[in-house]
Design a protein around this motif. Structure first.
Motif, PDB file in Angstrom:
ATOM      1  N   PHE A  27       0.849  -1.192   0.000  1.00 41.12           N
ATOM      2  CA  PHE A  27       0.000   0.000   0.000  1.00 41.12           C
ATOM      3  C   PHE A  27       0.881   1.237   0.000  1.00 41.12           C
ATOM      4  CE2 PHE A  27       1.007  -0.225   4.438  1.00 41.12           C
ATOM      5  CZ  PHE A  27       0.875   1.067   4.936  1.00 41.12           C
ATOM      6  N   SER A  28       0.298   2.341  -0.432  1.00 40.44           N
ATOM      7  CA  SER A  28       1.052   3.583  -0.588  1.00 40.44           C
ATOM      8  C   SER A  28       0.848   4.512   0.601  1.00 40.44           C
ATOM      9  CB  SER A  28       0.619   4.304  -1.865  1.00 40.44           C
ATOM     10  OG  SER A  28       1.248   5.571  -1.957  1.00 40.44           O
ATOM     11  N   ASP A  66      -6.356   3.761   6.516  1.00 38.72           N
ATOM     12  CA  ASP A  66      -7.369   3.760   5.453  1.00 38.72           C
ATOM     13  C   ASP A  66      -6.772   3.192   4.161  1.00 38.72           C
ATOM     14  OD1 ASP A  66      -9.231   4.861   7.142  1.00 38.72           O
ATOM     15  OD2 ASP A  66      -8.984   6.924   6.408  1.00 38.72           O
ATOM     16  N   SER A  67      -5.548   3.609   3.834  1.00 40.11           N
ATOM     17  CA  SER A  67      -4.900   3.109   2.623  1.00 40.11           C
ATOM     18  C   SER A  67      -4.618   1.621   2.720  1.00 40.11           C
ATOM     19  CB  SER A  67      -3.588   3.870   2.377  1.00 40.11           C
ATOM     20  OG  SER A  67      -3.822   5.243   2.129  1.00 40.11           O
ATOM     21  N   LEU A  68      -4.230   1.169   3.911  1.00 35.57           N
ATOM     22  CA  LEU A  68      -3.951  -0.247   4.139  1.00 35.57           C
ATOM     23  C   LEU A  68      -5.211  -1.083   3.907  1.00 35.57           C
ATOM     24  CD1 LEU A  68      -1.987  -2.450   5.328  1.00 35.57           C
ATOM     25  CD2 LEU A  68      -2.955  -1.879   7.554  1.00 35.57           C
ATOM     26  N   ARG A  69      -6.317  -0.663   4.514  1.00 37.11           N
ATOM     27  CA  ARG A  69      -7.565  -1.418   4.378  1.00 37.11           C
ATOM     28  C   ARG A  69      -8.066  -1.385   2.932  1.00 37.11           C
ATOM     29  NH1 ARG A  69     -11.150  -4.869   7.350  1.00 37.11           N
ATOM     30  NH2 ARG A  69     -12.734  -5.256   5.767  1.00 37.11           N
ATOM     31  N   GLU A  70      -7.970  -0.244   2.284  1.00 34.43           N
ATOM     32  CA  GLU A  70      -8.430  -0.137   0.896  1.00 34.43           C
ATOM     33  C   GLU A  70      -7.635  -1.072  -0.012  1.00 34.43           C
ATOM     34  OE1 GLU A  70      -8.004   3.203  -2.505  1.00 34.43           O
ATOM     35  OE2 GLU A  70      -9.095   3.855  -0.717  1.00 34.43           O
ATOM     36  N   LEU A  84       4.538  -6.867   4.714  1.00 35.80           N
ATOM     37  CA  LEU A  84       4.007  -5.552   4.361  1.00 35.80           C
ATOM     38  C   LEU A  84       4.994  -4.791   3.490  1.00 35.80           C
ATOM     39  CD1 LEU A  84       1.332  -4.219   5.078  1.00 35.80           C
ATOM     40  CD2 LEU A  84       2.481  -3.063   6.974  1.00 35.80           C
ATOM     41  N   PHE A  85       4.477  -4.207   2.414  1.00 36.61           N
ATOM     42  CA  PHE A  85       5.269  -3.363   1.519  1.00 36.61           C
ATOM     43  C   PHE A  85       4.738  -1.938   1.632  1.00 36.61           C
ATOM     44  CE2 PHE A  85       5.328  -7.612  -0.125  1.00 36.61           C
ATOM     45  CZ  PHE A  85       6.570  -7.801  -0.704  1.00 36.61           C
ATOM     46  N   LEU A  86       5.516  -1.036   2.211  1.00 34.77           N
ATOM     47  CA  LEU A  86       5.112   0.368   2.344  1.00 34.77           C
ATOM     48  C   LEU A  86       5.732   1.159   1.195  1.00 34.77           C
ATOM     49  CD1 LEU A  86       4.940  -0.835   5.325  1.00 34.77           C
ATOM     50  CD2 LEU A  86       5.097   1.532   6.089  1.00 34.77           C
ATOM     51  N   ASP A  87       4.932   1.502   0.201  1.00 39.34           N
ATOM     52  CA  ASP A  87       5.423   2.247  -0.948  1.00 39.34           C
ATOM     53  C   ASP A  87       5.382   3.747  -0.655  1.00 39.34           C
ATOM     54  OD1 ASP A  87       6.401   2.630  -3.507  1.00 39.34           O
ATOM     55  OD2 ASP A  87       4.414   2.658  -4.437  1.00 39.34           O
ATOM     56  N   LYS A  88       6.329   4.473  -1.228  1.00 39.56           N
ATOM     57  CA  LYS A  88       6.417   5.932  -1.070  1.00 39.56           C
ATOM     58  C   LYS A  88       6.445   6.335   0.403  1.00 39.56           C
ATOM     59  CE  LYS A  88       4.267   7.074  -5.514  1.00 39.56           C
ATOM     60  NZ  LYS A  88       4.230   5.686  -6.018  1.00 39.56           N
ATOM     61  N   VAL A  89       7.227   5.609   1.185  1.00 40.40           N
ATOM     62  CA  VAL A  89       7.280   5.892   2.620  1.00 40.40           C
ATOM     63  C   VAL A  89       7.875   7.262   2.893  1.00 40.40           C
ATOM     64  CG1 VAL A  89       9.552   4.846   2.998  1.00 40.40           C
ATOM     65  CG2 VAL A  89       7.878   4.845   4.850  1.00 40.40           C
TER      66      VAL A  89
END
Length: 508
Positions: free
Chosen positions: A53-54, A74-78, A121-126
């Motif tokens: 997620f971004s 919210d981004s994670l759940r979406e 978990l992949f955190l994009d644009k951290v």
């Protein structure tokens, strides 16, 4: 696309070892696509719930930690909902009761507690996270990582993806801040680099296999030469040829050359984003000496600027201060020379000789007139003063040459010169398609230095030897306080290189 596992072979092993690590790379190199594909592949194998997620939305939260956490959750759940996972794998809907500053890690713990699979978990644009929000999120992740061995449920592996890892390594705090708590739980910092020539051939080969349309060996080699494998440029050139130019047969080097010109003229989104960066002071501090060929004053702050510009993808490496690829080299001069080019009123067609060749001697004479009239004003324009002379001459050349010919530029920090090759196609008396080549070298005579002409002749000699040319032009810009008045500049003389090649010397 190329398989992510092929471009990032270390990633799978690090995930299997339950490691936290950083994936960095310039914009438009395929990081997001690679992470999405990798997450889908891992989840499909059945043992892992891998989600990308971004963090982009949380940029707007600034220092508001609670708001940033809410946007991330919210981004994670979406992202999970869009992945069509079964209910038992989804992150919990209701937010756990936790204060701001612990809410994000608490949600991850609750998810991992309920999940029947290991969570990756992949955190994009951290690096979109800002200020206190970045510090808080990284601190929560660090704490969660360090308490896993105590039995606290938390993601088994985590990938933090962004432009660079310096901010992440400092725990998100600005340099000099007392709040720095190093994010020292990352096992590796991987960089998603550019394509190799073989990878470009493989990528284009997929198009050939799907459609039957071939990229010739010459076309692939020219793409690699122009882009040095920068993924967005590699794809954009192919897209321009296929969908915009609508080439139906085999794709050749000439098609690639035309596509390059079209991309640059259109100022495509990726190139426009680079243009916006050029006005940033820390970018100028690195790029200006590269364009001018001078050695910058190195200190800790400059080293940080170099790392930043490298993270943006503008230079090849932090040690080799060279622009990343020929397309970027050309784009930089065109962007910075826009204002000077508007002052050029000469008609490009008037420089074409009756036999179709380009009249370079006349161009140099016209440049003297232009320099005397506009040089003093243009050289004082905002920014890039160190490379102002080179930028102005390049703008003049571009306006008069690029209608029918091409300009190749070579420059790097410490060379004290800029090499230019004019390539002008024309038809010979027998109807053969020929190319006129004219080589120029630009030098600047700065205060406290000796006349650069001897060094310039020696450097031009080597350039001409590499191009197999017998004559060239040396342009010397005099930026000393004792330089002649502007209206008196523009003298020509003839000289010879150490090996006897003839050189026209222009002093302005």
């Amino acid at each position: 696309m190329l398989p992510p596992a092929q471009r990032l072979p270390e990633t799978r092993k690090l995930i299997e070892m339950d490691r936290y690590f950083v994936l960095q790379g310039p914009c438009q190199t395929g990081k997001t696509t690679a992470l999405e594909t990798m997450a889908a592949e891992l989840t499909a194998e059945g043992d892992v719930a891998a989600l990308m997620f971004s963090c982009e939305r949380a940029r707007s939260a600034g220092d508001d930690v609670g708001r940033a956490e809410q946007l991330l959750l919210d981004s994670l759940r979406e992202a999970a909902d869009l992945s069509s996972w079964p209910e038992e794998l989804l992150p919990p809907g209701p937010r756990p009761e936790a204060p701001a500053g612990a809410r994000f890690s608490s949600a991850l713990s609750e998810w991992c507690l309920r999940s029947p699979r290991r969570v990756v978990l992949f955190l994009d644009k951290v690096d979109a996270l800002q200020g206190n929000s970045m510090v808080s999120i990284l601190s929560q992740l660090r704490h969660g990582h360090n308490t896993r061995h105590m039995g606290r449920p938390f993601p088994a592996s985590m990938v933090l993806c962004g432009l660079g890892n310096r901010t992440i390594a400092m725990g998100g705090a600005p340099e000099g801040s007392d709040a720095i708590v190093p994010f020292n739980v990352v096992a590796e910092s991987l960089r998603l680099g550019d394509f190799t020539a073989d990878e470009i051939a493989e990528l284009y080969g997929q198009h050939t296999e799907a459609t039957g349309q071939e990229f010739t060996k010459e076309a692939v080699e020219r793409v690699f030469e122009l882009t040095q494998g920068q993924p967005w440029l590699v794809n954009a050139l192919a897209c321009e040829v296929i969908t915009k130019m609508r080439v139906s047969g085999s794709i050749t080097g000439d098609h690639v050359e035309e596509a390059k010109e079209r991309l640059i003229r259109a100022r495509a989104t990726h190139l426009d984003a680079l243009a916006a960066r050029l006005r940033e002071p820390r970018v100028e501090r690195v790029i200006a000496p590269i364009m001018a060929g001078t050695w910058p004053h190195t200190d800790t702050a400059f080293d940080d600027d170099v790392s930043y510009v490298h993270d943006l993808g503008l230079i090849r490496s932090t040690r080799d201060l060279k622009i990343a690829n020929p397309i970027y080299r050309e784009v930089l001069f065109r962007i910075l020379g826009d204002r000077a080019e508007r002052f050029v009123r000469a008609d490009p067609h008037s420089f074409v000789l009756p036999d179709g060749r380009f009249d370079l001697p006349r161009l140099l004479e016209e440049f003297v007139v232009f320099w005397r009239e506009h040089g003093e004003v243009l050289i004082r324009q905002d920014g890039y003063h160190e490379a102002a002379c080179q930028i102005i001459l390049m703008a003049f050349l571009h306006r008069l040459v690029n209608g029918g010919g091409q300009l190749d530029r070579e420059y790097a920090a410490g060379t004290k010169r800029l090499d230019v090759l004019v390539r002008w196609p024309y038809t010979g008396p027998d109807g053969d398609r020929l190319v006129q080549r004219e080589a120029m070298e630009l030098k600047v005579w700065r205060a406290g230095e000796n006349d650069p002409m001897p060094d310039g002749l020696a450097q031009l000699d080597r350039y001409l030897d590499r191009l197999t040319l017998r004559a060239g032009v040396l342009v010397i810009f005099d930026r000393r306080p004792e330089a002649p008045p502007w209206k008196e500049r523009g003298g020509f003389e003839q000289a010879a290189t150490p090996s006897g090649r003839q050189v026209t010397v222009l002093r302005v």
